[in-house]
Every structure is written in C-alpha cells, then in structure tokens.
Design an enzyme around this catalytic site. Structure first.
Site, short mmCIF file in Angstrom:
data_model
loop_
_atom_site.label_atom_id
_atom_site.label_comp_id
_atom_site.label_asym_id
_atom_site.label_seq_id
_atom_site.Cartn_x
_atom_site.Cartn_y
_atom_site.Cartn_z
N ASN A 30 49.92 35.07 81.34
CA ASN A 30 50.84 35.62 80.34
C ASN A 30 50.03 36.15 79.16
O ASN A 30 48.80 36.08 79.15
CB ASN A 30 51.84 34.54 79.91
CG ASN A 30 51.15 33.35 79.28
OD1 ASN A 30 50.54 33.44 78.24
ND2 ASN A 30 51.23 32.20 79.96
N ARG A 31 50.71 36.65 78.14
CA ARG A 31 50.05 37.39 77.06
C ARG A 31 49.51 36.53 75.92
O ARG A 31 49.07 37.05 74.91
CB ARG A 31 51.01 38.43 76.49
CG ARG A 31 51.31 39.58 77.45
CD ARG A 31 52.27 40.58 76.81
NE ARG A 31 51.87 40.91 75.47
CZ ARG A 31 52.70 41.08 74.44
NH1 ARG A 31 53.99 40.97 74.62
NH2 ARG A 31 52.23 41.37 73.24
#
Ligand code: C5P
Length: 223
Positions: A30-31
């Site tokens: 994820n970011r």
C-alpha cells in the site's frame, strides 16, 4: 524534555507498509511512506522514552536515538511485536499492515499466460487486536486511515481492538495521510472524547501525541 511520564518508558512504534509476496519478483502493498511513525519514534526518543521501531519497507533513514528493526511482511511484524509486548509500556501502531496476503507464494516467477489472472488472498493476523486481548498494563494507541465515515470507523476500531486512544486521519485529503509531510488528525479516546487538531507537519502531530501520552501515563500513575 517536557514529558516527565514518558521519560524512561518503553515504547514500541510500528511504521510503514508491509509487503506480501506473490513470487520472487512480485508483492502486494500500500502507499504508506512510514513518515508518521518515524516522526513519532523520533519525538518520543527526544522526550527520553526508550523507543523500539518496527518498520516495514520505507525509503526513510533510521530515526535518531531509536532501535530500529526492519520487517517485510505482516507476519514478520506480528512476530517482532508480540515478542516484545510484555515488557512494553506503550504501543503505537502507525503501520499500514496489509489486511490480506496471497494464499500461496510461488517459488518461481509466475509466467504470463493468455487471459485473466486470479490471485486468492487470505487474512493476515490483526496485530493490534491480538495486543488488545493480551494487554495488562500497556497503553495501546492505534491509527485509523479512512476515506469516509472517519469518526465512526475509528470509534469502532477503538472498541473492537480495546485501544486507549486512536488517531484518525482522512487519507482522501490531499494534504493529509499517506506520503505527504503534513497531517490533519483527530485524537479519539476510550469513552468517546475527541480532539480535532489543525493541519500541521507530521513532526508536530508526533509532538502533540507525545503530550497526550504523557497525560494518559500520568493519570494511569495516579490510579
Ligand atoms: O487495518 P485497520 O484500519 O484496522 O488498522 C487500524 C489499526 O490497526 C492501525 O493502528 C494498524 O496499525 C493496526 N493493524 C494491525 N494489524 C493488522 C491491521 C491493522 O495492527 N493486521
């Protein structure tokens, strides 16, 4: 240091994303940048806390004055956190732990073929929820990154995971949440009280959180 109750306490901070392998060259992630967790680890160390940081893969340099342990997957993070939990006073779970991992990890690179590719995911252990079940004297602080119904979802997590405090942040806002240097958060406490903070740097959020921890530790000490 202006946080006398935080001084000398053992803090465990988790930060960053986790990577969940599919094959030797591919992973699911994820970011999360790790910036918020690293800022908290550094701010707490500056207040004299004994800080261990369990970090997923990030592009950041190790924070000053902190013992940093690097992990890759959620399962590794789980091991490192559980191992240290008993001797810890405060746990701050800033990490964006992947909720799912690929069910099987191929030993060889998966070759492309015609048509669609379906990957089956299985649930990862919820580290914080497990800590909630095991906690004796520890203060547990969670983070809630949401794109909608922020307060409601955060409150539900606080109760489900038996937390003392949760920091809610709206990751849909361009100036808050993942990757950027600023954040706009709400502190929510067991019992439902809450405090909205204005937009500020992640360093400032980290300092504000340390002040809150000091107050929580103080009220715990006087019980
Ligand atoms: O994923 P979720 O939105 O429930 O995350 C809320 C909190 O729970 C965060 O503090 C996160 O670090 C923690 N968490 C965890 N283990 C997971 C998923 C989330 O400790 N598998």
């Amino acid at each position: 240091p202006s946080s006398p109750y935080l001084k000398g306490k053992k803090l465990l901070v988790t930060a960053g994303p986790t990577q969940e392998k599919m094959d030797p060259v591919r992973y699911f992630t994820n970011r999360s940048s790790g910036k918020m967790g690293y800022a908290i680890a550094e701010a707490a160390a500056q207040q004299g806390a004994d800080v261990t940081l369990i970090s997923g893969p990030t592009a950041l340099g190790a924070p000053r004055g902190v013992e940093t342990i690097y992990v890759t997957s959620a399962q590794e993070m789980y091991q490192e956190v559980i191992e240290r939990f008993e001797e810890t006073d405060v746990v701050i779970k800033t990490a964006a732990v992947a909720d799912y991992r690929p069910k099987t990890v191929s030993e060889q690179k998966i070759k492309k073929a015609e048509g669609e590719w379906t990957v089956t995911f299985v649930r990862n252990p919820d580290i914080l929820q497990e800590l909630g079940k095991r906690k004796t004297h520890q203060l547990l602080v969670g983070f809630a990154a949401e794109t909608e119904h922020l307060q409601d979802f955060a409150m539900q997590k606080l109760e489900k995971k038996q937390l003392d405090m949760i920091v809610a942040n709206n990751v849909a806002a361009p100036d808050a949440g993942f990757s950027v240097d600023t954040n706009r958060v709400t502190f929510i406490y067991k019992g439902g009280a809450s405090k909205d903070l204005e937009l500020m740097s992640k360093q400032k959020v980290a300092e504000a959180l340390c002040e809150e921890l000091d107050i929580l530790l103080k009220s715990r000490a006087s019980k």
